[in-house]
Write a protein that holds these residues in place. Structure first.
Motif, mmCIF file in Angstrom:
data_model
loop_
_atom_site.group_PDB
_atom_site.id
_atom_site.type_symbol
_atom_site.label_atom_id
_atom_site.label_comp_id
_atom_site.label_asym_id
_atom_site.label_seq_id
_atom_site.Cartn_x
_atom_site.Cartn_y
_atom_site.Cartn_z
ATOM 1 N N ALA A 250 68.671 66.742 21.769
ATOM 2 C CA ALA A 250 69.330 68.043 21.673
ATOM 3 C C ALA A 250 70.418 68.028 20.609
ATOM 4 N N GLU B 64 75.016 75.754 26.818
ATOM 5 C CA GLU B 64 74.976 74.294 26.762
ATOM 6 C C GLU B 64 76.078 73.690 27.623
ATOM 7 N N THR C 135 69.957 72.021 28.416
ATOM 8 C CA THR C 135 70.753 71.590 27.262
ATOM 9 C C THR C 135 69.891 71.569 26.014
ATOM 10 N N LEU C 136 68.681 71.053 26.127
ATOM 11 C CA LEU C 136 67.771 71.007 24.986
ATOM 12 C C LEU C 136 67.432 72.402 24.489
ATOM 13 N N CYS D 278 70.435 73.929 22.720
ATOM 14 C CA CYS D 278 70.679 73.273 21.439
ATOM 15 C C CYS D 278 69.630 73.654 20.395
ATOM 16 N N CYS D 279 68.400 73.882 20.826
ATOM 17 C CA CYS D 279 67.371 74.375 19.893
ATOM 18 C C CYS D 279 67.784 75.729 19.332
#
Length: 220
Positions: free
Chosen positions: A5, A181, A193-194, A197-198
């Protein structure tokens, strides 16, 4: 998953900054507004690099305060300063006819407060994340106000407001992803979270091209 992430956000912000370095700093043109946006991406990059190193060497960034969080705060300060200091006086002349747009723009800070209350004050949340969420929200409040304001304000002579609307929209998306996030990390939710973050990485990568496009019409 936290490592992936942070790499995504770091790569996106770094790509945006390098593009800005080429287009804004090495041309000899004094585009302060756009340069401040590029510096905000540099803040993001450094913050994420710290997280990446921390994850590789220690394995955790959720149990204690991390200096990489300052990169997020630094980026918001630059976003706010660029809009408030370099653009707002040209966009808004203070006339009563534009009052409705100023009032509508308050929806962004209000949404930030609602998000903080719903995400960080309800349920079992560690004090660390309540404090970090509060600090993040305090910076999102004024920053989001000007981004939404410049997103909805009528265009002015020169047309630069219209050209910068995509950028302002991207910053709003970035700030929302940062709050998401922060919430996800407070719950140790790697997948969320991933995802956040993307969104943040793609937004960061696209900001400078939008700013450069607008700066072709207006330079300061």
């Amino acid at each position: 998953m936290y490592l992936i992430a942070n790499i995504i956000v770091c790569v996106g912000a770094l790509a945006g900054y390098i593009y800005g370095e080429i287009k804004l700093f090495r041309t000899g043109k004094n585009m302060l507004y756009a340069q401040m946006i590029a510096l905000s991406l540099l803040c993001i990059t450094y913050g994420r690099l710290y997280h990446i190193v921390r994850l590789v060497t220690d394995g955790s960034i959720t149990e204690s305060f991390q200096l990489g969080f300052l990169g997020v705060l630094g980026s918001l300060i630059f976003f706010f300063s660029s809009n408030f200091g370099a653009v707002d006086s040209l966009v808004d002349d203070g006339s009563k006819e534009l009052k409705k747009y100023r009032l509508i723009a308050l929806a962004a800070p209000a949404a930030a407060v609602v998000l903080y209350v719903s995400l960080f004050l309800w349920g079992e949340v560690a004090p660390l994340w309540r404090v970090q969420g509060a600090v993040l929200t305090l910076l999102v409040i004024p920053t989001s106000y000007f981004n939404l304001k410049h997103l909805i304000f009528p265009d002015v002579e020169g047309g630069f407001v219209k050209c910068l609307r995509p950028y302002n929209f991207l910053v709003l998306i970035y700030m929302a992803s940062m709050m998401l996030e922060c919430f996800a990390m407070s719950r140790n939710n790697g997948l969320l979270t991933l995802i956040s973050c993307c969104i943040a990485g793609l937004s960061a990568a696209a900001m400078i091209p939008m700013v450069v496009r607008g700066s072709k019409i207006w330079k300061t």
